[in-house]
Design an enzyme around this catalytic site. Structure first.
Site, mmCIF file in Angstrom:
data_model
loop_
_atom_site.group_PDB
_atom_site.id
_atom_site.type_symbol
_atom_site.label_atom_id
_atom_site.label_comp_id
_atom_site.label_asym_id
_atom_site.label_seq_id
_atom_site.Cartn_x
_atom_site.Cartn_y
_atom_site.Cartn_z
ATOM 1 N N MET A 13 0.831 -1.204 0.000
ATOM 2 C CA MET A 13 0.000 0.000 0.000
ATOM 3 C C MET A 13 0.865 1.252 0.000
ATOM 4 O O MET A 13 1.529 1.566 0.984
ATOM 5 C CB MET A 13 -0.940 -0.035 1.206
ATOM 6 C CG MET A 13 -1.970 -1.150 1.115
ATOM 7 S SD MET A 13 -2.855 -1.422 2.667
ATOM 8 C CE MET A 13 -1.646 -2.409 3.581
ATOM 9 N N GLU A 14 0.859 1.953 -1.114
ATOM 10 C CA GLU A 14 1.721 3.113 -1.327
ATOM 11 C C GLU A 14 1.459 4.199 -0.282
ATOM 12 O O GLU A 14 0.316 4.611 -0.063
ATOM 13 C CB GLU A 14 1.486 3.685 -2.731
ATOM 14 C CG GLU A 14 2.316 4.894 -3.077
ATOM 15 C CD GLU A 14 3.809 4.570 -3.192
ATOM 16 O OE1 GLU A 14 4.603 5.523 -3.197
ATOM 17 O OE2 GLU A 14 4.168 3.380 -3.267
ATOM 18 N N CYS A 103 -1.751 -0.282 -10.175
ATOM 19 C CA CYS A 103 -1.861 1.037 -9.541
ATOM 20 C C CYS A 103 -2.815 1.936 -10.333
ATOM 21 O O CYS A 103 -2.611 2.167 -11.525
ATOM 22 C CB CYS A 103 -0.490 1.694 -9.445
ATOM 23 S SG CYS A 103 -0.547 3.341 -8.695
ATOM 24 N N ASN A 204 -7.715 -10.413 -3.973
ATOM 25 C CA ASN A 204 -7.509 -9.186 -3.208
ATOM 26 C C ASN A 204 -8.694 -8.254 -3.412
ATOM 27 O O ASN A 204 -9.277 -8.211 -4.481
ATOM 28 C CB ASN A 204 -6.197 -8.524 -3.677
ATOM 29 C CG ASN A 204 -5.974 -7.141 -3.098
ATOM 30 O OD1 ASN A 204 -5.822 -6.174 -3.825
ATOM 31 N ND2 ASN A 204 -5.956 -7.024 -1.785
ATOM 32 N N GLY A 205 -9.038 -7.514 -2.355
ATOM 33 C CA GLY A 205 -10.086 -6.506 -2.459
ATOM 34 C C GLY A 205 -11.264 -6.744 -1.538
ATOM 35 O O GLY A 205 -11.861 -7.828 -1.554
ATOM 36 N N GLU A 206 -11.583 -5.752 -0.688
ATOM 37 C CA GLU A 206 -12.750 -5.767 0.199
ATOM 38 C C GLU A 206 -12.761 -6.926 1.188
ATOM 39 O O GLU A 206 -13.818 -7.470 1.509
ATOM 40 C CB GLU A 206 -14.053 -5.766 -0.620
ATOM 41 C CG GLU A 206 -14.332 -4.471 -1.345
ATOM 42 C CD GLU A 206 -14.444 -3.263 -0.413
ATOM 43 O OE1 GLU A 206 -15.275 -3.296 0.511
ATOM 44 O OE2 GLU A 206 -13.688 -2.297 -0.621
ATOM 45 N N ARG A 229 -6.211 -2.815 2.830
ATOM 46 C CA ARG A 229 -6.777 -1.885 3.808
ATOM 47 C C ARG A 229 -7.412 -2.592 4.995
ATOM 48 O O ARG A 229 -7.408 -2.069 6.116
ATOM 49 C CB ARG A 229 -7.792 -0.977 3.107
ATOM 50 C CG ARG A 229 -7.165 -0.057 2.059
ATOM 51 C CD ARG A 229 -8.219 0.711 1.293
ATOM 52 N NE ARG A 229 -9.138 -0.192 0.601
ATOM 53 C CZ ARG A 229 -10.381 0.115 0.247
ATOM 54 N NH1 ARG A 229 -10.864 1.313 0.546
ATOM 55 N NH2 ARG A 229 -11.136 -0.741 -0.392
#
Length: 320
Positions: A13-14, A103, A204-206, A229
């Site tokens: 995570m940038e 990205c 990946n995701g949610e 996240r």
């Protein structure tokens, strides 16, 4: 029967998952490996000091302090320079190479890096083929993609390009660039790919909870996850998923926040702590009402001692 997760990795995570955050999260969880923030490759060999800035763990043979291996991520569009920089990353100790094709940042996409390359599966193939040739067959090569740029119409072609280039692992963020980070994540798109392709796939995701992880595994038909996240919002999420660990209570989290304050990289950088803590609280408040209370209490504060006092105050109120 609930699906069993095989591997869990921490997302790159940038601007968030730096050395300190990697250390904290990997000390709480049994991650299989972490991927660094990306090294931006344009048309030259990136200086070693840039690699070391993004991955200070180079000094520890690219392991976090608790022994979790790190893989450096590269982002760029020139196959030859991507290959040269991949060699440098491996020479510096990286445990494999990950290439970013996901990205969504406008600045990155305007310079033909990241998710914009999802429109050009042939370019993805060229980049990965050159990187694979440069680092050799025995070194792990992975990639991170989204479902597509505007839609998922090229998804199968993209995955075929990655697999044909002899990459060994692929993470799929189950949204398009156009979707950004808006829910939901479309995990079901991954299922057809896991059945059709031999490459090891990570979904990946949610993924914010164990139930999300179970739903993701069921819909994606994979046994591997990348946490982003959600790992910031619930710091022990990987172990909650892997080992059915109890979600971290606020009393433990308050101690973790204090520990975070002690992990400054160079000298007395109270502003670094205050700004990064406020950034982290934006995720933590999705799981903890106390995190929102703390954010509101410290949003104008910069002094570390004042911030720690507010952490104690909110924790003592909860305990009483």
């Amino acid at each position: 029967m609930k699906p069993q997760v095989k591997k869990i990795i921490l997302a790159p995570m940038e601007g968030v998952a730096d050395q300190l955050m990697r250390y904290l999260l990997s000390s709480l969880n049994s991650y299989d490996f972490c991927i660094t923030e990306f090294v931006r490759v344009v048309d030259s060999l990136v200086p070693k000091h840039v690699f070391r800035k993004i991955c200070p763990e180079i000094a520890n043979h690219c392991y976090t302090e608790n022994g979790t291996p790190l893989r450096m991520q590269l982002l760029g569009q020139e196959p030859d320079w991507m290959a040269e920089n991949a060699i440098r990353a491996i020479e510096l100790g990286s445990h494999g190479i990950d290439v970013n094709f996901g990205c969504p940042a406008k600045a990155v996409n305007k310079s033909k890096g990241g998710a914009v390359l999802l429109n050009e599966p042939e370019k993805i193939y060229q980049i990965l083929t050159r990187v694979r040739a440069a680092i050799g067959e025995s070194t792990i090569l992975s990639a991170k993609i989204r479902l597509g740029f505007n839609d998922a119409s090229k998804l199968n072609e993209i995955v075929s390009a990655v697999e044909s280039a002899n990459a060994g692992q692929l993470t799929i963020h189950a949204r398009t660039k156009l979707d950004g980070y808006r829910p939901p994540a479309y995990w079901h798109f991954i299922a057809e790919l896991t059945q059709k392709h031999k490459i090891e796939i990570f979904a990946n995701g949610e993924i914010w909870s164990k139930n999300d992880a179970i739903n993701c595994l069921n819909q994606s038909k994979t046994t591997n996850l990348m946490l982003g996240r959600g790992a910031l919002a619930l710091p022990n999420l990987a172990n909650v998923i892997k080992f059915d660990e109890t979600p971290m209570p606020w009393s433990d989290l308050s101690l973790l926040l204090k520990r975070y304050s002690e992990l400054e990289l160079h000298g007395n950088k109270s502003f670094y702590f205050s700004s990064r803590l406020k950034q982290w609280l934006r995720y933590l408040k999705l799981q903890y009402i106390q995190a929102e209370q703390l954010f509101n209490a410290i949003k104008l504060l910069k002094n570390k001692a004042d911030i720690l006092q507010q952490i104690d105050l909110i924790t003592s109120v909860q305990s009483s």
